[in-house]
Design an enzyme around this catalytic site. Sequence first.
Site, short mmCIF file in Angstrom:
data_model
loop_
_atom_site.label_atom_id
_atom_site.label_comp_id
_atom_site.label_asym_id
_atom_site.label_seq_id
_atom_site.Cartn_x
_atom_site.Cartn_y
_atom_site.Cartn_z
N HIS A 82 -2.37 -17.62 -21.19
CA HIS A 82 -2.76 -16.82 -22.36
C HIS A 82 -2.09 -15.45 -22.21
CE1 HIS A 82 -5.58 -14.34 -24.75
NE2 HIS A 82 -5.95 -15.45 -25.36
N ASP A 90 -7.85 -17.18 -14.30
CA ASP A 90 -8.36 -16.89 -15.64
C ASP A 90 -9.30 -18.04 -16.01
OD1 ASP A 90 -8.78 -16.97 -18.35
OD2 ASP A 90 -6.69 -16.61 -18.91
N GLN A 148 -11.68 -20.23 -20.34
CA GLN A 148 -11.99 -21.51 -21.00
C GLN A 148 -12.70 -22.49 -20.08
OE1 GLN A 148 -11.72 -22.03 -24.11
NE2 GLN A 148 -10.43 -20.31 -24.70
N LYS A 159 -17.34 -16.90 -24.68
CA LYS A 159 -16.81 -18.27 -24.71
C LYS A 159 -17.83 -19.24 -24.12
CE LYS A 159 -12.22 -16.85 -24.99
NZ LYS A 159 -11.42 -16.98 -26.21
N CYS A 207 -2.52 -17.16 -28.91
CA CYS A 207 -2.23 -16.15 -27.88
C CYS A 207 -1.55 -16.77 -26.67
CB CYS A 207 -3.49 -15.40 -27.45
SG CYS A 207 -4.21 -14.45 -28.76
#
Length: 410
Positions: free
Chosen positions: A127, A204, A207, A230, A368
């Site tokens: 991302h 990261d 998600q 999220k 993104c």
Amino acid sequence: MTRLAPSDVMQLRKDFPILDQEVNGHPLVYLDNAATSQKPRAVIDAITHHYERDNANIHRGVHTLAQRSTQGYEGARTKLARFLGATDSREIVFTRGTTEAINLVASAFGPTVLGAGDEILVSEMEHHSNIVPWQLLCERTGAKLVMAPMDDRGQIDMAAFRERLSARTKIVALVHVSNALGTINPIEELVELAHTAGAHTVIDGAQAAAHLAIDVAALGCDFYATSGHKMFGPTGIGALWARAELLEAMPPWQGGGEMILTVTFEGSEYNEIPHKFEAGTPNVAGAVGLGATVDYLETIGMERIAAWEHELLEHGTEVLSTIPEIRLIGTAEKKAGVLSFLVEGVHAHDVGTILDLEGIAVRTGHHCAQPVMDHFGVAATTRASLAFYNTKEELDALGAGLRKVLEVFA
Ligand code: PMP
């Protein structure tokens, strides 16, 4: 492994007031969970309760509301630490979200481990928020950003990853679950390779945390970033998990109240971790809401969520595969609930607009992750992204909606 049964899902949907509405004359089908997920009543109520009963600034007050507010905020830190598999709640720094968490690492930690000629390795499926902060760090330090490519299914090319790791690699920053493709990366293996090369690892988890059981200890990474919104929590709150010894050694990022112990004009003494990284009045209500989210998810169980979402993903993949004009982008062997696709002859924006007329919310664009789009030679995809409250019937509705799109453009 137990999974949520369809009847459990129907029951859980009632916890989400927003899902019970019509959009453009159709029952809402919310398939934009990778952008942001919906909030259960328990989270909405926790935030309301905070503002109605407990609101005060935290840490410095002796009065009752200040104490309650502080307990809510610090209690959320303890809950989130447990949820992420951390043993020490001092390892949780509250941030605005994943983006801010990665920027914190890049700005405060980055310059302590690298300089001109050193390298930062990221994958091709990152991302933008796991690319741009590293580019800024490169500009500041003279380090170089190196990319580890992926294959055409959207999986990191392990041989190329090994090749691009070297003694110059100081930081390896990787996405756990790709928002544009759904790929679940083999983080444990990648982290081990990075550590063997002597690099620090930043994951990261934007998600991942809403869909998989996260255990930072098992992953073995040094930093893990995530976003509350999220994972069915409020916007404007998220966290950086980092090993305590790394946080101790790092200089502060932003200066201000709360991150200091003493201040004189000659100099300041910094507060203990994690407060050293939380300058200013934080998003107290957001943290309280995030704490309620963790309680809510733990009651359901992340394994049951992951198993149901896997079943949904298989069903959705099957639905899309029956429409010959659809090409799925992202077909990794290990995937979370993301269906990114192209509809032959129709621009993604038009697909999204027509689906919206059917009450179906999907995202269209580059998500993104422009390098992912470049890899597949496309400008945009349509993305349906799942949460545990989605049903197979909703995926059937997506299929029917896509057939309408094709009729319109026939
Ligand atoms: N990384 C990934 C993989 C994401 O999907 C997102 C959000 N789309 C982010 C980072 C950034 O998260 P936030 O906007 O919550 O900071």
